[in-house]
Design a protein around this motif. Structure first.
Motif, PDB file in Angstrom:
ATOM      1  N   GLY A 175      -0.961  13.918 -12.567  1.00  0.00           N
ATOM      2  CA  GLY A 175      -1.495  14.913 -13.497  1.00  0.00           C
ATOM      3  C   GLY A 175      -2.923  14.598 -13.882  1.00  0.00           C
ATOM      4  O   GLY A 175      -3.766  15.503 -13.990  1.00  0.00           O
ATOM      5  N   LEU A 176      -3.225  13.323 -14.072  1.00  0.00           N
ATOM      6  CA  LEU A 176      -4.591  12.900 -14.388  1.00  0.00           C
ATOM      7  C   LEU A 176      -5.507  13.151 -13.196  1.00  0.00           C
ATOM      8  O   LEU A 176      -6.634  13.650 -13.352  1.00  0.00           O
ATOM      9  N   ILE A 177      -5.032  12.818 -12.001  1.00  0.00           N
ATOM     10  CA  ILE A 177      -5.821  13.076 -10.796  1.00  0.00           C
ATOM     11  C   ILE A 177      -6.094  14.568 -10.655  1.00  0.00           C
ATOM     12  O   ILE A 177      -7.205  14.987 -10.323  1.00  0.00           O
ATOM     13  N   ASP A 178      -5.090  15.385 -10.913  1.00  0.00           N
ATOM     14  CA  ASP A 178      -5.236  16.836 -10.793  1.00  0.00           C
ATOM     15  C   ASP A 178      -6.335  17.359 -11.717  1.00  0.00           C
ATOM     16  O   ASP A 178      -7.026  18.327 -11.381  1.00  0.00           O
ATOM     17  N   THR A 179      -6.515  16.710 -12.851  1.00  0.00           N
ATOM     18  CA  THR A 179      -7.506  17.155 -13.833  1.00  0.00           C
ATOM     19  C   THR A 179      -8.903  16.645 -13.525  1.00  0.00           C
ATOM     20  O   THR A 179      -9.867  17.416 -13.530  1.00  0.00           O
ATOM     21  N   ILE A 180      -9.040  15.348 -13.256  1.00  0.00           N
ATOM     22  CA  ILE A 180     -10.401  14.801 -13.139  1.00  0.00           C
ATOM     23  C   ILE A 180     -10.887  14.667 -11.699  1.00  0.00           C
ATOM     24  O   ILE A 180     -12.083  14.519 -11.456  1.00  0.00           O
ATOM     25  N   PHE A 181      -9.958  14.725 -10.734  1.00  0.00           N
ATOM     26  CA  PHE A 181     -10.340  14.714  -9.317  1.00  0.00           C
ATOM     27  C   PHE A 181      -9.586  15.848  -8.619  1.00  0.00           C
ATOM     28  O   PHE A 181      -8.687  15.607  -7.800  1.00  0.00           O
ATOM     29  N   PRO A 182      -9.915  17.082  -8.912  1.00  0.00           N
ATOM     30  CA  PRO A 182      -9.085  18.222  -8.482  1.00  0.00           C
ATOM     31  C   PRO A 182      -8.978  18.421  -6.977  1.00  0.00           C
ATOM     32  O   PRO A 182      -8.068  19.119  -6.524  1.00  0.00           O
ATOM     33  N   ALA A 183      -9.860  17.830  -6.192  1.00  0.00           N
ATOM     34  CA  ALA A 183      -9.784  17.985  -4.730  1.00  0.00           C
ATOM     35  C   ALA A 183      -9.142  16.777  -4.051  1.00  0.00           C
ATOM     36  O   ALA A 183      -9.043  16.743  -2.822  1.00  0.00           O
ATOM     37  N   ALA A 184      -8.703  15.801  -4.837  1.00  0.00           N
ATOM     38  CA  ALA A 184      -8.227  14.536  -4.271  1.00  0.00           C
ATOM     39  C   ALA A 184      -6.825  14.648  -3.698  1.00  0.00           C
ATOM     40  O   ALA A 184      -5.986  15.405  -4.177  1.00  0.00           O
ATOM     41  N   LYS A 185      -6.569  13.855  -2.664  1.00  0.00           N
ATOM     42  CA  LYS A 185      -5.245  13.653  -2.111  1.00  0.00           C
ATOM     43  C   LYS A 185      -4.847  12.187  -2.328  1.00  0.00           C
ATOM     44  O   LYS A 185      -5.703  11.308  -2.461  1.00  0.00           O
ATOM     45  N   VAL A 186      -3.533  11.930  -2.360  1.00  0.00           N
ATOM     46  CA  VAL A 186      -3.020  10.572  -2.517  1.00  0.00           C
ATOM     47  C   VAL A 186      -2.209  10.221  -1.283  1.00  0.00           C
ATOM     48  O   VAL A 186      -1.168  10.827  -1.014  1.00  0.00           O
ATOM     49  N   ILE A 187      -2.702   9.258  -0.507  1.00  0.00           N
ATOM     50  CA  ILE A 187      -1.975   8.776   0.661  1.00  0.00           C
ATOM     51  C   ILE A 187      -0.935   7.767   0.173  1.00  0.00           C
ATOM     52  O   ILE A 187      -1.292   6.745  -0.431  1.00  0.00           O
ATOM     53  N   CYS A 188       0.333   8.042   0.414  1.00  0.00           N
ATOM     54  CA  CYS A 188       1.408   7.148  -0.002  1.00  0.00           C
ATOM     55  C   CYS A 188       1.959   6.424   1.222  1.00  0.00           C
ATOM     56  O   CYS A 188       2.601   7.050   2.072  1.00  0.00           O
ATOM     57  N   CYS A 189       1.695   5.134   1.313  1.00  0.00           N
ATOM     58  CA  CYS A 189       2.231   4.340   2.410  1.00  0.00           C
ATOM     59  C   CYS A 189       3.683   3.985   2.098  1.00  0.00           C
ATOM     60  O   CYS A 189       3.987   3.472   1.017  1.00  0.00           O
ATOM     61  N   VAL A 190       4.579   4.286   3.038  1.00  0.00           N
ATOM     62  CA  VAL A 190       6.009   4.077   2.814  1.00  0.00           C
ATOM     63  C   VAL A 190       6.618   3.328   3.999  1.00  0.00           C
ATOM     64  O   VAL A 190       6.012   3.250   5.078  1.00  0.00           O
ATOM     65  N   ARG A 191       7.826   2.810   3.774  1.00  0.00           N
ATOM     66  CA  ARG A 191       8.487   2.017   4.809  1.00  0.00           C
ATOM     67  C   ARG A 191       9.958   1.872   4.450  1.00  0.00           C
ATOM     68  O   ARG A 191      10.325   1.962   3.271  1.00  0.00           O
ATOM     69  N   ASP A 192      10.791   1.640   5.431  1.00  0.00           N
ATOM     70  CA  ASP A 192      12.199   1.371   5.180  1.00  0.00           C
ATOM     71  C   ASP A 192      12.314   0.243   4.149  1.00  0.00           C
ATOM     72  O   ASP A 192      11.784  -0.854   4.358  1.00  0.00           O
ATOM     73  N   PRO A 193      12.997   0.473   3.013  1.00  0.00           N
ATOM     74  CA  PRO A 193      13.109  -0.572   1.988  1.00  0.00           C
ATOM     75  C   PRO A 193      13.681  -1.881   2.505  1.00  0.00           C
ATOM     76  O   PRO A 193      13.337  -2.959   1.985  1.00  0.00           O
ATOM     77  N   ILE A 194      14.543  -1.838   3.511  1.00  0.00           N
ATOM     78  CA  ILE A 194      15.091  -3.068   4.081  1.00  0.00           C
ATOM     79  C   ILE A 194      13.975  -3.960   4.598  1.00  0.00           C
ATOM     80  O   ILE A 194      13.934  -5.169   4.333  1.00  0.00           O
ATOM     81  N   TRP A 195      13.006  -3.366   5.309  1.00  0.00           N
ATOM     82  CA  TRP A 195      11.939  -4.158   5.896  1.00  0.00           C
ATOM     83  C   TRP A 195      10.859  -4.517   4.886  1.00  0.00           C
ATOM     84  O   TRP A 195      10.154  -5.521   5.055  1.00  0.00           O
ATOM     85  N   ILE A 196      10.730  -3.738   3.824  1.00  0.00           N
ATOM     86  CA  ILE A 196       9.826  -4.139   2.739  1.00  0.00           C
ATOM     87  C   ILE A 196      10.342  -5.408   2.077  1.00  0.00           C
ATOM     88  O   ILE A 196       9.603  -6.383   1.879  1.00  0.00           O
ATOM     89  N   MET A 197      11.648  -5.418   1.738  1.00  0.00           N
ATOM     90  CA  MET A 197      12.219  -6.585   1.080  1.00  0.00           C
ATOM     91  C   MET A 197      12.232  -7.788   2.025  1.00  0.00           C
ATOM     92  O   MET A 197      12.009  -8.932   1.593  1.00  0.00           O
ATOM     93  N   ASP A 198      12.487  -7.556   3.298  1.00  0.00           N
ATOM     94  CA  ASP A 198      12.415  -8.625   4.290  1.00  0.00           C
ATOM     95  C   ASP A 198      11.016  -9.226   4.322  1.00  0.00           C
ATOM     96  O   ASP A 198      10.847 -10.454   4.337  1.00  0.00           O
ATOM     97  N   SER A 199      10.006  -8.384   4.312  1.00  0.00           N
ATOM     98  CA  SER A 199       8.623  -8.856   4.362  1.00  0.00           C
ATOM     99  C   SER A 199       8.249  -9.646   3.110  1.00  0.00           C
ATOM    100  O   SER A 199       7.597 -10.692   3.193  1.00  0.00           O
ATOM    101  N   LEU A 200       8.657  -9.134   1.950  1.00  0.00           N
ATOM    102  CA  LEU A 200       8.367  -9.839   0.691  1.00  0.00           C
ATOM    103  C   LEU A 200       9.056 -11.202   0.669  1.00  0.00           C
ATOM    104  O   LEU A 200       8.462 -12.210   0.269  1.00  0.00           O
ATOM    105  N   GLU A 201      10.315 -11.239   1.089  1.00  0.00           N
ATOM    106  CA  GLU A 201      11.056 -12.506   1.103  1.00  0.00           C
ATOM    107  C   GLU A 201      10.414 -13.503   2.063  1.00  0.00           C
ATOM    108  O   GLU A 201      10.309 -14.698   1.756  1.00  0.00           O
ATOM    109  N   ARG A 202       9.969 -13.053   3.215  1.00  0.00           N
ATOM    110  CA  ARG A 202       9.304 -13.951   4.159  1.00  0.00           C
ATOM    111  C   ARG A 202       8.035 -14.547   3.552  1.00  0.00           C
ATOM    112  O   ARG A 202       7.730 -15.738   3.742  1.00  0.00           O
TER     113      ARG A 202
END
Length: 275
Positions: A98-125
């Motif tokens: 909502g804040l981005i929509d107001t002060i940066f009205p042309a902005a996009k947000v790239i959301c990097c995502v991944r299978d949670p299993i491999w995220i937790m595996d990576s963090l544990e490693r």
């Protein structure tokens, strides 16, 4: 006076390619990226809270508020304002659409995502790489066993749990059309197609990205402050690599099926999905 640069953001889940994507985008001479989480989002949130309550709340009408908040980002990247595009990274951007929509009205947000299993595996490693388990990703009282560590990482205060919650809210919220979800597996397998799509979606200047020679920003001090060396270390070449999961089967079963962005109805949210 030169025109203000375009602004976009990187957010999403940890261990899902945000550092890699930022490093690739930084090859484009028309772009400036933060590389890792920058202090811009926390600074804007602290200043906006001062504007919203307390003795100074009456000092800011909407125009003054928006101008001051925009200038925080502009000032932080002042040395790069000759660039045409700024791309800032922080997990909190998903919680502040909502804040981005107001002060940066042309902005996009790239959301990097991944299978949670491999995220937790990576963090544990990352954590068990240190024999004395000193990583600040987990409080000292929660480091004794793998189950303790995973419980904290998945909690509302954990590095994964918090990012997961705000991503879910953003994906199903009123500003979902600002999101571009980039699945780590897709980025690793098809980096050229990923960057081509982002170039179109964000209106970026064209660039011939080099996926065989990836250079990242120097994040050594940041990683050392978290006692987690290698947290932002990148391989020199973009590639997808198979490996054995070190999480117990019961944990894998709990996390299985978490890739909601791959479900057939996911596109109904309005978000752009690269998976």
């Amino acid at each position: 006076m030169s025109p203000s640069p375009d602004v976009h953001f990187i957010s999403g889940l940890p261990r899902s390619g945000s550092t890699l994507l930022s490093a690739l985008l930084s090859q484009n001479p028309a772009l400036v990226t933060s590389g890792r989480s920058s202090p811009v989002a926390p600074m804007i949130l602290r200043v906006s809270s001062l504007m919203a309550e307390g003795e100074y709340a009456g000092d800011f009408d909407a125009r003054k508020r928006d101008r001051v908040l925009r200038q925080i980002l502009d000032s932080y990247y002042a040395s790069g304002t000759e660039r045409r595009v700024i791309i800032d990274t922080h997990r909190d951007w998903c919680a502040r659409l909502g804040l981005i929509d107001t002060i940066f009205p042309a902005a996009k947000v790239i959301c990097c995502v991944r299978d949670p299993i491999w995220i937790m595996d990576s963090l544990e490693r990352l954590i068990v790489r240190d024999p004395i388990l000193s990583s600040h990703l987990v409080p000292i009282g929660k480091r004794a066993t793998q189950h303790d560590r995973l419980d904290h990482l998945l909690s509302a205060d954990g590095v994964f749990g918090y990012a997961w919650r705000v991503l879910i809210e953003a994906f199903h919220g009123p500003f979902a059309n600002r999101l571009i979800l980039v699945d780590y597996d897709y980025l690793a397998r098809y980096p050229k197609a990923t960057l081509a799509t982002l170039t179109r979606e964000l209106g970026l200047p064209a660039h011939d990205y080099d996926f065989a020679h990836v250079e990242s920003h120097d994040h050594t001090a940041f990683d050392q402050a978290l006692s987690t060396p290698g947290l932002h270390q990148l391989r020199p070449k973009v590639s997808y690599e198979e490996r054995r999961c070190i999480l117990p089967p019961a944990v894998q079963e709990t996390l299985a099926g978490g890739m909601f962005w791959r479900r057939p109805q996911a596109g109904e949210s309005g978000a752009r999905i690269l998976a």
